[in-house]
Design a protein around this motif. Sequence first.
Motif, short mmCIF file in Angstrom:
data_model
loop_
_atom_site.label_atom_id
_atom_site.label_comp_id
_atom_site.label_asym_id
_atom_site.label_seq_id
_atom_site.Cartn_x
_atom_site.Cartn_y
_atom_site.Cartn_z
N TYR A 223 -114.27 -42.97 26.05
CA TYR A 223 -114.86 -42.66 27.37
C TYR A 223 -113.82 -41.99 28.27
O TYR A 223 -114.13 -41.01 28.96
CB TYR A 223 -115.37 -43.94 28.00
N LYS A 226 -113.21 -38.29 27.66
CA LYS A 226 -114.30 -37.36 28.01
C LYS A 226 -114.59 -37.32 29.51
O LYS A 226 -115.48 -36.58 29.93
CB LYS A 226 -115.56 -37.76 27.24
N HIS A 227 -113.87 -38.11 30.29
CA HIS A 227 -114.13 -38.13 31.74
C HIS A 227 -112.83 -37.86 32.51
O HIS A 227 -111.76 -38.13 32.06
CB HIS A 227 -114.71 -39.49 32.16
#
Length: 227
Positions: A223, A226-227
């Motif tokens: 996560y 990807k952020h």
Amino acid sequence: MGIEDNIIYEIQCVVENQPTMNIKRVSMQTVTTAALSWDLKEVEEKKTPAVSASVLIRSDMFSANISVEQMVRTADFETYIFSINPAWTSDGQISSGPDEGSSTSLMFNTIYPAKDSRNIILSQMPSLTRYHTGIVKKMEENGQHWPASYSSVRGFEMYHTGESEKWWTEFSIKASGFEPVENRCGVIIKTPSDTYMALAINGPVSEEDFHKLVDSLVPAREYIQKH
């Protein structure tokens, strides 16, 4: 406790008729003369002078609104999070605290507040994994099987818990600061890293909604990338 020698070998903690933690003696030391006998009068005689009470507050005991990065950095196990917010909720709020079933590990709760009060609580901690691993092992020893009601492409398995669902979801929801509703629900999720997580929802959702939530789970490390 041993019947012959009156020695405590193991202590089991039970909540709502469900075992939650076992504490076993791993070693012992034999001494010629014990500092205290079983006579409690000696405790009164040997007590130390009274001292003023003090409270120790540790900054790492409980942390609210931590980031995903902080969760990954402080956890000693693989942690997970939803890749996108569940459809009826807003951004998740992560909190951490000591895992009461472990002397060193932390537990993490990710709360997704909902406008319709169907707040979601995703809990993950080592003691939860040990508990369910023990339950599954015991069932297998007795020739039983706990079938998954759903398996995702990513390798997550979802389990319903039957009669115990009401008491553990109530505990999880209350501990997160919400008043549990009667039609609350929840499932246990086994992750690809063989850990277990608890997913409690303070209200009703369909089986399809549960599947979408499980499909949305990703490793917290992924996560972050990807952020």
